[in-house]
Design an enzyme around this catalytic site. Structure first.
Site, PDB file in Angstrom:
ATOM      1  N   PRO A  12       0.790  -1.231   0.000  1.00 31.45           N
ATOM      2  CG  PRO A  12      -0.101  -1.089   2.130  1.00 31.45           C
ATOM      3  CD  PRO A  12       0.534  -2.064   1.178  1.00 31.45           C
ATOM      4  CG  ASN A  13      -0.218   4.399   1.262  1.00 33.87           C
ATOM      5  OD1 ASN A  13      -1.128   5.058   0.763  1.00 33.87           O
ATOM      6  ND2 ASN A  13      -0.331   3.789   2.424  1.00 33.87           N
ATOM      7  NE  ARG A  20       3.825   6.703   1.569  1.00 33.79           N
ATOM      8  CZ  ARG A  20       4.149   5.507   2.002  1.00 33.79           C
ATOM      9  NH1 ARG A  20       4.698   4.632   1.184  1.00 33.79           N
ATOM     10  NH2 ARG A  20       3.904   5.163   3.243  1.00 33.79           N
ATOM     11  CE1 TYR A  25       8.699   5.440   2.984  1.00 39.91           C
ATOM     12  CE2 TYR A  25       7.060   7.196   2.983  1.00 39.91           C
ATOM     13  CZ  TYR A  25       7.600   6.059   3.559  1.00 39.91           C
ATOM     14  OH  TYR A  25       7.056   5.536   4.701  1.00 39.91           O
ATOM     15  CG  ASN A  76       8.438  -1.591   0.306  1.00 31.20           C
ATOM     16  OD1 ASN A  76       7.858  -1.691   1.395  1.00 31.20           O
ATOM     17  ND2 ASN A  76       9.051  -0.478  -0.065  1.00 31.20           N
ATOM     18  CB  ALA A  79       1.576   0.351   6.603  1.00 29.16           C
ATOM     19  CG  HIS A  82       5.206  -1.746  10.283  1.00 25.37           C
ATOM     20  ND1 HIS A  82       6.557  -2.010  10.331  1.00 25.37           N
ATOM     21  CD2 HIS A  82       5.051  -0.733   9.384  1.00 25.37           C
ATOM     22  CE1 HIS A  82       7.191  -1.171   9.519  1.00 25.37           C
ATOM     23  NE2 HIS A  82       6.300  -0.392   8.930  1.00 25.37           N
ATOM     24  CG  ASP A  89       0.219 -17.043   8.781  1.00 20.02           C
ATOM     25  OD1 ASP A  89       1.286 -17.046   9.412  1.00 20.02           O
ATOM     26  OD2 ASP A  89      -0.901 -17.096   9.330  1.00 20.02           O
ATOM     27  CD  GLU A 100      11.197  -6.906   6.111  1.00 13.68           C
ATOM     28  OE1 GLU A 100      11.771  -7.886   6.657  1.00 13.68           O
ATOM     29  OE2 GLU A 100      10.621  -6.015   6.740  1.00 13.68           O
ATOM     30  CG  HIS A 102      11.249  -1.753   4.586  1.00 15.06           C
ATOM     31  ND1 HIS A 102       9.874  -1.736   4.481  1.00 15.06           N
ATOM     32  CD2 HIS A 102      11.574  -2.881   5.261  1.00 15.06           C
ATOM     33  CE1 HIS A 102       9.390  -2.809   5.093  1.00 15.06           C
ATOM     34  NE2 HIS A 102      10.393  -3.529   5.568  1.00 15.06           N
ATOM     35  CG  LEU A 103      11.526   2.884  -1.004  1.00 15.08           C
ATOM     36  CD1 LEU A 103      10.126   3.437  -1.195  1.00 15.08           C
ATOM     37  CD2 LEU A 103      12.396   3.202  -2.194  1.00 15.08           C
ATOM     38  CB  SER A 104      12.363   4.865   5.076  1.00 16.27           C
ATOM     39  OG  SER A 104      11.380   3.952   5.555  1.00 16.27           O
ATOM     40  NE  ARG A 109       9.933   6.607   8.512  1.00 17.02           N
ATOM     41  CZ  ARG A 109       8.965   6.381   7.606  1.00 17.02           C
ATOM     42  NH1 ARG A 109       9.084   5.377   6.760  1.00 17.02           N
ATOM     43  NH2 ARG A 109       7.908   7.152   7.562  1.00 17.02           N
ATOM     44  NE  ARG A 113       6.823   4.862   9.810  1.00 10.44           N
ATOM     45  CZ  ARG A 113       5.766   4.912   8.989  1.00 10.44           C
ATOM     46  NH1 ARG A 113       5.487   3.900   8.208  1.00 10.44           N
ATOM     47  NH2 ARG A 113       4.995   5.986   8.943  1.00 10.44           N
TER      48      ARG A 113
END
Ligand code: DQA
Length: 147
Positions: A12-13, A20, A25, A76, A79, A82, A89, A100, A102-104, A109, A113
């Site tokens: 999402p997002n 954004r 990001y 990625n 959210a 988390h 699963d 896995e 992540h950009l950040s 943070r 997170r």
């Protein structure tokens, strides 16, 4: 799909990259990120397919697809990282390589997170390098596939 196919899945997002919170990001758009992943894959001999959804159910379905076809995954989860046990699963069923990304750097943070419910079921995690996180993940998969 061929054995060198890799799915790059975004939650999402992430379709809103570029507009954004660019201070967090970056300014690279989602379309540019997708092009980067495909081009990086081509250099590494991988056929990369990039997808994005805001839907947890769709993401779970894509992971089932990866599990059934044994396709490596760069994920990625946004959210969902988390709190989505459903995603964890689904990911636990994927026997091929899973990274896995992540950009950040979520650990640097907000506290919510700091927990990744998927970290324990992936091959490895790469965070904090902006779009380079994806490039590093694809490089890791290519290296493992060639080993
Ligand atoms: C993110 C980090 C998550 O905490 C956040 O919810 C995202 C993006 C990242 O790429 O840095 O949507 O996964």
């Amino acid at each position: 799909m061929s054995s060198s196919t890799v799915l790059v899945l975004n939650g999402p997002n992430l379709g809103r990259l570029g507009v954004r919170e660019p201070d967090i990001y970056g300014h690279t758009t989602y379309a540019e990120l997708a092009d980067l992943c495909v081009a990086t894959g081509a250099e590494l001999g991988l056929s990369v397919e990039v997808r994005q959804t805001d839907s947890e159910a769709e993401l779970v379905g894509w992971l089932h697809e990866a599990a059934d076809a044994e396709i490596p995954v760069v994920l990625n989860a946004g959210a969902f990282t988390h709190y989505s046990y459903a995603l964890r699963d689904a990911l636990a069923q994927v026997r091929s390589l899973t990274v896995e990304v992540h950009l950040s750097n979520p650990a640097a943070r907000e506290e919510f997170r700091h927990t990744s419910v998927i970290a324990g079921v992936v091959t490895g995690s790469i965070s904090g390098f902006g779009v380079e996180s994806y490039v590093l993940a694809l490089g890791a998969i290519a290296a493992r596939l060639q080993a």
